[in-house]
Structure formats: C-alpha cells, structure tokens
Design a protein around this motif. Structure first.
Motif, PDB file in Angstrom:
ATOM      1  N   ASN A   1      19.144  -6.504  19.225  1.00  0.00           N
ATOM      2  CA  ASN A   1      19.351  -7.910  18.881  1.00  0.00           C
ATOM      3  C   ASN A   1      18.192  -8.506  18.104  1.00  0.00           C
ATOM      4  N   SER A   2      17.212  -7.665  17.791  1.00  0.00           N
ATOM      5  CA  SER A   2      16.004  -8.147  17.108  1.00  0.00           C
ATOM      6  C   SER A   2      16.002  -7.749  15.640  1.00  0.00           C
ATOM      7  N   ASN A   3      15.330  -8.573  14.832  1.00  0.00           N
ATOM      8  CA  ASN A   3      15.058  -8.176  13.456  1.00  0.00           C
ATOM      9  C   ASN A   3      13.972  -7.101  13.491  1.00  0.00           C
ATOM     10  N   LEU A   4      14.223  -5.982  12.836  1.00  0.00           N
ATOM     11  CA  LEU A   4      13.252  -4.892  12.853  1.00  0.00           C
ATOM     12  C   LEU A   4      11.898  -5.359  12.321  1.00  0.00           C
ATOM     13  N   LEU A   5      11.916  -6.259  11.334  1.00  0.00           N
ATOM     14  CA  LEU A   5      10.680  -6.756  10.733  1.00  0.00           C
ATOM     15  C   LEU A   5       9.767  -7.384  11.784  1.00  0.00           C
ATOM     16  N   ASP A   6      10.341  -8.041  12.785  1.00  0.00           N
ATOM     17  CA  ASP A   6       9.548  -8.695  13.824  1.00  0.00           C
ATOM     18  C   ASP A   6       8.913  -7.693  14.780  1.00  0.00           C
ATOM     19  N   LEU A   7       9.366  -6.448  14.731  1.00  0.00           N
ATOM     20  CA  LEU A   7       8.828  -5.416  15.625  1.00  0.00           C
ATOM     21  C   LEU A   7       7.761  -4.563  14.925  1.00  0.00           C
ATOM     22  N   ILE A   8       7.529  -4.841  13.646  1.00  0.00           N
ATOM     23  CA  ILE A   8       6.544  -4.075  12.864  1.00  0.00           C
ATOM     24  C   ILE A   8       5.215  -4.812  12.884  1.00  0.00           C
ATOM     25  N   LEU A   9       4.150  -4.112  13.270  1.00  0.00           N
ATOM     26  CA  LEU A   9       2.817  -4.700  13.332  1.00  0.00           C
ATOM     27  C   LEU A   9       2.343  -5.111  11.944  1.00  0.00           C
ATOM     28  N   ASP A  10       1.732  -6.291  11.830  1.00  0.00           N
ATOM     29  CA  ASP A  10       1.320  -6.827  10.530  1.00  0.00           C
ATOM     30  C   ASP A  10      -0.061  -6.312  10.117  1.00  0.00           C
ATOM     31  N   LYS A  11      -0.192  -4.991  10.040  1.00  0.00           N
ATOM     32  CA  LYS A  11      -1.398  -4.340   9.527  1.00  0.00           C
ATOM     33  C   LYS A  11      -0.954  -3.381   8.431  1.00  0.00           C
ATOM     34  N   ALA A  12      -1.232  -3.713   7.154  1.00  0.00           N
ATOM     35  CA  ALA A  12      -0.742  -2.919   6.022  1.00  0.00           C
ATOM     36  C   ALA A  12      -1.684  -1.771   5.710  1.00  0.00           C
ATOM     37  N   GLY A  13      -1.108  -0.605   5.485  1.00  0.00           N
ATOM     38  CA  GLY A  13      -1.901   0.562   5.105  1.00  0.00           C
ATOM     39  C   GLY A  13      -2.058   0.663   3.600  1.00  0.00           C
ATOM     40  N   ASN A  14      -2.959   1.547   3.172  1.00  0.00           N
ATOM     41  CA  ASN A  14      -3.116   1.818   1.735  1.00  0.00           C
ATOM     42  C   ASN A  14      -3.732   3.197   1.585  1.00  0.00           C
ATOM     43  N   LYS A  15      -3.441   3.833   0.446  1.00  0.00           N
ATOM     44  CA  LYS A  15      -3.916   5.197   0.212  1.00  0.00           C
ATOM     45  C   LYS A  15      -5.009   5.271  -0.856  1.00  0.00           C
ATOM     46  N   GLY A  16      -5.507   4.124  -1.308  1.00  0.00           N
ATOM     47  CA  GLY A  16      -6.660   4.151  -2.201  1.00  0.00           C
ATOM     48  C   GLY A  16      -6.378   3.930  -3.668  1.00  0.00           C
ATOM     49  N   THR A  17      -5.152   4.231  -4.125  1.00  0.00           N
ATOM     50  CA  THR A  17      -4.888   4.122  -5.563  1.00  0.00           C
ATOM     51  C   THR A  17      -4.938   2.671  -6.042  1.00  0.00           C
ATOM     52  N   GLY A  18      -4.593   1.720  -5.161  1.00  0.00           N
ATOM     53  CA  GLY A  18      -4.688   0.313  -5.540  1.00  0.00           C
ATOM     54  C   GLY A  18      -6.122  -0.101  -5.768  1.00  0.00           C
ATOM     55  N   SER A  19      -7.013   0.329  -4.872  1.00  0.00           N
ATOM     56  CA  SER A  19      -8.430  -0.006  -5.034  1.00  0.00           C
ATOM     57  C   SER A  19      -9.030   0.713  -6.236  1.00  0.00           C
ATOM     58  N   TRP A  20      -8.559   1.957  -6.520  1.00  0.00           N
ATOM     59  CA  TRP A  20      -9.030   2.651  -7.720  1.00  0.00           C
ATOM     60  C   TRP A  20      -8.745   1.827  -8.970  1.00  0.00           C
ATOM     61  N   SER A  21      -7.576   1.226  -9.000  1.00  0.00           N
ATOM     62  CA  SER A  21      -7.197   0.399 -10.146  1.00  0.00           C
ATOM     63  C   SER A  21      -8.176  -0.758 -10.318  1.00  0.00           C
ATOM     64  N   SER A  22      -8.565  -1.381  -9.209  1.00  0.00           N
ATOM     65  CA  SER A  22      -9.508  -2.501  -9.262  1.00  0.00           C
ATOM     66  C   SER A  22     -10.891  -2.036  -9.692  1.00  0.00           C
ATOM     67  N   VAL A  23     -11.329  -0.890  -9.169  1.00  0.00           N
ATOM     68  CA  VAL A  23     -12.646  -0.351  -9.548  1.00  0.00           C
ATOM     69  C   VAL A  23     -12.682  -0.033 -11.038  1.00  0.00           C
ATOM     70  N   SER A  24     -11.609   0.584 -11.550  1.00  0.00           N
ATOM     71  CA  SER A  24     -11.544   0.907 -12.981  1.00  0.00           C
ATOM     72  C   SER A  24     -11.563  -0.359 -13.824  1.00  0.00           C
ATOM     73  N   ALA A  25     -10.891  -1.404 -13.342  1.00  0.00           N
ATOM     74  CA  ALA A  25     -10.890  -2.676 -14.064  1.00  0.00           C
ATOM     75  C   ALA A  25     -12.302  -3.257 -14.127  1.00  0.00           C
ATOM     76  N   LEU A  26     -13.050  -3.158 -13.032  1.00  0.00           N
ATOM     77  CA  LEU A  26     -14.437  -3.633 -13.025  1.00  0.00           C
ATOM     78  C   LEU A  26     -15.286  -2.820 -13.999  1.00  0.00           C
ATOM     79  N   GLU A  27     -15.070  -1.516 -14.023  1.00  0.00           N
ATOM     80  CA  GLU A  27     -15.846  -0.648 -14.925  1.00  0.00           C
ATOM     81  C   GLU A  27     -15.554  -0.958 -16.389  1.00  0.00           C
ATOM     82  N   LEU A  28     -14.301  -1.316 -16.675  1.00  0.00           N
ATOM     83  CA  LEU A  28     -13.903  -1.585 -18.058  1.00  0.00           C
ATOM     84  C   LEU A  28     -14.001  -3.063 -18.420  1.00  0.00           C
ATOM     85  N   GLY A  29     -14.335  -3.914 -17.452  1.00  0.00           N
ATOM     86  CA  GLY A  29     -14.487  -5.342 -17.724  1.00  0.00           C
ATOM     87  C   GLY A  29     -13.180  -6.060 -17.975  1.00  0.00           C
ATOM     88  N   VAL A  30     -12.130  -5.673 -17.237  1.00  0.00           N
ATOM     89  CA  VAL A  30     -10.806  -6.268 -17.411  1.00  0.00           C
ATOM     90  C   VAL A  30     -10.430  -7.030 -16.132  1.00  0.00           C
TER      91      VAL A  30
END
Length: 622
Positions: A406-435
C-alpha cells in the motif's frame, strides 16, 4: 559462419578457384563479379585500358544489390577484386555480416599465372595497375595464394569457424552486449574468470543463450585463440587499474593489428595513455563510451568510440550493428576523435545526466508540497508528450507510480544518492579547462550533501518547517524546466568544444548530439533538435532560436526560485541554471573589483578599459 563471403584480391590470385572450392564445401552458391561487368567495361579492359572509378561504380552497386538479395536467402560466395577500401564500402553498404577473404601473393607469381591462362579479357599488362590500386585491408581473413587451392580452402574454413568478436567480462553490461551481437548473427567468444562470485558465469551464460554462434572460455589463451584475426576484443571490466591489469595479461597472446576496445567508463587521460602505449606494440586501442544501461546494451546502446581510428575502422561494422538507430535509421555510433575523445564525450554525457536527474528530483520536491505522486506523474507524463520528451522524464513518471503493497516505493527508498565518479570527473575537467559547468557541479554536490543523512536529520530538528502551501504554477514550472535543460546542454557542449580545441580533436557537436538522440540515458527531443541547430555552428548561444527561447522562459525562473525559498526546498540546479544565464548575459560584471583586489594584495596587475587588451597595469594602492 557468415553466409555472405567476399573473396578478393588482384586478378590472377585465384579468387574464382577458391570461391568455387568454398562453395562446394560449404554448400553456399558461388557468383563471379566479372559476370556483372557492363559490356563497356569488358570492352575497355579487352583493349588493355584500366577501368576508372566512374566505370566501376555501377558494377559495384549491382554487386551490392545482388549480395543484399542473396543474404536474404541462401547467401553467396562472391569472387571480386575489391581492390580499394572505397570499393569495399560500396559493396558492403547496409550489409553488416560480410566475411572478407584476401588472397595475397607476389607480383611475379601472379603475373606468371595470368600469362598462362586463356580466354580472359584481363591480361598481364594491366596487373601492375591493379597492384598500384590495391589497398590491403586491415581486417578479414588473409591467405597466401601460393598454397594449393585445397590448403587455402581448408585454412579459410578453419578461420571462419572461429568467432568474429570477443567480449572479456560478462557482467550485466558485457552479457547484454554479447546477447545483442548474437541476436544480430555475429559469432561471439566470451571470457570470464571462474572464481568467487563469478564462478560458472561462462557456463551459465552458454546454457542461457543456447546459441551455436556463442563460445565460452575461462582460460585467456584459449579465448584469444578462438577469435578470427585481426582479433577484436571488447573489455567490459571496471574502470581504473583493473583495465591495465587485463591489458598486461592479454597482450602476450595478441598479434600486431589486433584491436582492444575498452567499453567501461575509463577516464579519458587513462585511455590516451593506453592508446599510445599499445600503439608502440602495433596493437590498436579504442576507448568506447557506452550509454543506455542494461536495456540499451541489449537492445541498442548509444556508442562513442575514440582512440585508434584504424582500430575503429576494423570494428565499425560490428558497433554499428548493435548500436541504437536514430530517427532516420542510422546507427547512433560514429568515430568521435583520437586518443581519449570517446571517453571524454561519455564523461560529459554523464555530467549532463547528473544535472538532468537532479532537475527532475528538484521538480519532484517542489511539486510534492501540494500534489500527490499520482498527480506529479500525470504532469510529467503530459510534458513527455511534447518537446520536453526524454527518457529520464519518462522513467521518473513511472517511478512515481510504483507501489510496494500500500506504499509508494519511492517513500521506502533512503534519500542518500550514490555516484560512480564520472560526474565529478566532468566537473574537474571543466575546472582544468576553465569552462563553467555549474549545473553539473551543483548536481554532484547535491549527491554529496545527500550522503550526510544523519547530520541532516539532526539539524532539521532545530529548524522551523515552512507552513506555506501555495499551489505551484505548472505552466511556469514547465517553462523553467525547459530553460534549465537547455542551459545544462549548453554547458556540457561548451565543455566538449573547449576540450576539442585544447587537444586538437576536431569534434563534431552536431554528430555527437545525433549519437545521443537514441539509445542513451539522456536521449530527448531537445537533443534531436540541437543536433540540427549545431550543424550551423558549435555554440547554442549563437542560435537565434535558442536565445529567443531562453529569453522567453527566463521570466519563469525567479518565480520557481522564490517558491523554493519560501518552502525551504533546495534546488541547486535550477538556481545555477538561472545564475549562469544572468552572468553570461550581463555586459558589466563585478570582476573589475576582483582584479582590483588581486592587484592590491598581490600586485597581480589588471587590464584597463581605456588601453590595449594585451597591456597590463599595476596601481600603488597605498
């Protein structure tokens, strides 16, 4: 085995003899390309005149049509000179499963053969022109024509019994890509270690697939030797040092001209290093960005290959075969650029994906103030019917409808998002290139912030909750979402363009958007439209259509930001989209104060508005 085989080489190498021999042993019809020459071509060659490319075009087109027809029935073994790569491309146009066989031999040997044959329109005087024209393929089966016809035929059959493609690692993605290839009629060898949680993976894969074109191995040497040369091996292993370990283990079993393809999310600088290292060993290395998840890998992913162009050309037909198709039926795959270009573009793709996902999470938070999940899902589904349509919007609408009991599955999912690093790589590359890729960085930080769950819970007890329950204006929210998604793509594409200029990659933004238009996680109607717009230039802000849309939708942004402030909802990506746009469209920024401060405490100097731009000044502030 493939049921379309082209035996090629210069006149006199024995194409017809070998073709007929293969036909008898394999029970596949034989056809001779010479029988398809127009009368004018035969008369020209009979006079000792070499054919031009213009002469050959209708002949090659007729052969292509014949192969397509034969491929739908019993197949065919075609004996054809096919001396140039351009000719082979015409022959194989829209045919992805041709097995090429190249009969090679010395000029003197073949000249003697031609001089002894009779009743043939091609004589020895034209042989040198054929050798001059010949572009030796870097793919297919190569056999020395000095051997006996029986030995040549048996060698070809033995080689064709080997797999056309190899996949190292059959986890979720590797297994799905292998199944995709097998479904397209490609013979595939798979390898996986046989220990720990991976024990019996190969055995189970073969049982599940039950496909005669599949072969499985747990010994690396046997796996490599099971492949046709040049070997084409896709590595589907975790990015990082593991890739280097696998390369070190597999290289001793490879030969010059073999191709390794890294299909993981490797960092583009690692890919560049591997390309150059393996180049010294005469082994081609392709860095392949793969997007689409498990379903995309199985049904058709978006593919972004870079690295060795020669290596890519050897595997292009296989990648095109398994790739998603755009709205015109063309594969969502094309050579991106040299060195680490393919993995760089995939990295930026993932950065765009981070921000797109965060925008949808922020919309969900804003709408949840007054609306049910079912109502929010309805809003997203309606948006998905028009120009805002995207894969991520579609799945978000479905997520909101998912129930567990009777529950929305979304309400049973813990609000801690994972990441595998590629998003941060994009930000680091942007800093290196000045974008300024502020939205991607904000999305990364939003995930980092979410991981501090215990701290957030503790602090929230000391902060008064908002009592505002004003209804959100859905039309304004839709316009703000359109605005933010455009800014997100602009920032990502600007980063790709800056890298292209920095590293001399000569990347094609329009083609990259076309590759992203289907099969990948960020596929959308907006990206399809941007692919067309970018044919005129490499900057979305140079498009009058884009600027007018942003100007029109800008007025919705303060409303959304104000609503979020009043309801105490964090919307970092919406805010950064608006802040970036305001900054980029402001003629006089506050950076003059920054320059004055830098010069005051560090004598870093500054430019003046009333002097040449390359001239620097220092002021004695004290």
């Amino acid at each position: 085995m493939n049921n379309l085989i082209v035996v090629m080489g210069v006149s006199g190498c024995g194409k017809s003899t070998i073709g007929n021999s293969l036909s008898q042993k394999m029970k596949i019809p034989f056809i001779d390309a010479d029988d398809f020459h127009p009368k004018a071509n035969i008369e020209k060659m009979s006079r000792g005149e070499a054919l031009t490319d213009k002469d050959r075009l209708p002949w090659l087109q007729a052969l292509n049509a014949e192969l397509k027809s034969r491929g739908k029935s019993d197949g065919a073994i075609l004996a054809c000179s096919a001396l140039k790569e351009e000719y082979r491309r015409i022959l194989s146009d829209n045919i992805t499963t041709i097995q090429w066989v190249f009969l090679e031999g010395s000029f003197d040997l073949i000249k003697k053969r031609i001089e002894t044959r009779s009743n043939h329109f091609m004589d020895a005087t034209l042989l040198q022109s054929q050798f001059d024209t010949l572009e030796i393929p870097n793919y297919g089966i190569k056999v020395n024509c000095e051997k006996s016809p029986e030995d040549i035929t048996n060698e070809i059959i033995r080689e064709m019994q080997k797999s056309a493609f190899g996949i190292f690692g059959i986890g979720v993605m590797g297994k799905s890509l292998a199944l995709n290839m097998l479904d397209k009629g490609v013979s595939v060898s798979v390898y996986n270690r046989n220990e720990g949680v991976e024990k019996e993976m190969v055995e189970n894969f073969l049982k599940e697939t039950d496909n005669n074109n599949a072969a499985g191995f747990t010994e690396l040497k046997d796996f490599v030797q099971s492949l046709q040369t040049p070997r084409k091996i896709l590595l589907m292993v975790k990015a990082g040092n593991v890739v280097d370990v696998v390369i070190d283990n597999i290289v001793p079993f490879l030969e010059e001209g073999d191709i390794l393809i890294d299909g993981g999310n490797s960092h583009y600088k690692d890919t560049e290093r591997r390309v150059n290292s393996l180049k010294n060993k005469q082994i081609h290395f392709v860095g392949l960005g793969v997007s689409g998840g498990e379903e995309g890998a199985l049904k058709g992913p978006s593919l972004m290959p870079g690295g060795s162009e020669e290596g890519y050309n050897c595997v292009a037909s296989y990648l095109n075969l398994i790739a998603a198709k755009d709205e015109n039926g063309n594969p969502c795959c094309n050579y991106i650029g040299p060195n680490g270009a393919g993995h760089f573009v995939k990295m930026v793709h993932n950065g765009i994906e981070y921000a797109d996902m965060q925008l949808l999470a922020e919309l969900y938070a804003l709408l949840s103030v007054t609306k049910s999940y079912e109502e929010i899902s309805g809003i997203f589904s309606k948006w998905n019917e028009g120009e805002l349509s995207s894969y991520l919007l579609e799945i978000t609408a479905k997520i909101l409808q998912e129930k567990e009991g009777n529950s929305n599955l979304l309400d049973l999912i813990l609000d801690k998002a994972g990441n595998k690093g590629t998003g941060s790589w994009s930000s680091v590359s942007a800093l290196e290139l000045g974008v300024p890729t502020t939205m991607k960085t904000a999305a990364v930080y939003a995930r980092y912030t979410s991981s501090f769950k215990e701290t957030r819970v503790k602090l929230s007890k000391d902060v008064r909750s908002s009592e505002i329950n004003d209804e959100m204006n859905i039309d304004l929210l839709e316009r703000a979402y359109d605005f933010a998604r455009t800014i997100n793509l602009q920032q990502g594409l600007q980063l790709i363009q800056s890298a292209s200029e920095e590293y001399n990659w000569n990347l094609n933004l329009s083609e990259i958007c076309r590759i992203w238009s289907s099969g990948c996680i960020i596929k959308s109607e907006k990206i399809k439209a941007f692919s067309e717009i970018l044919k005129a230039g490499n900057n979305l802000f140079e498009s009058k259509e884009i600027l007018e849309s942003l100007h029109e939708n800008e007025t919705a942004m303060p409303y959304v930001i104000d609503y979020a402030l009043k309801t105490r909802i964090s919307i970092p990506c919406f805010y950064e989209a608006y802040n970036y746009w305001v900054a980029m469209t402001t003629e006089q920024s506050s950076a003059n104060m920054i320059q004055a401060q830098r010069d005051f405490f560090g004598a870093h100097k500054f430019q003046r508005v009333d002097a040449e731009q390359d001239k620097m000044f220092h002021h004695n502030w004290s």
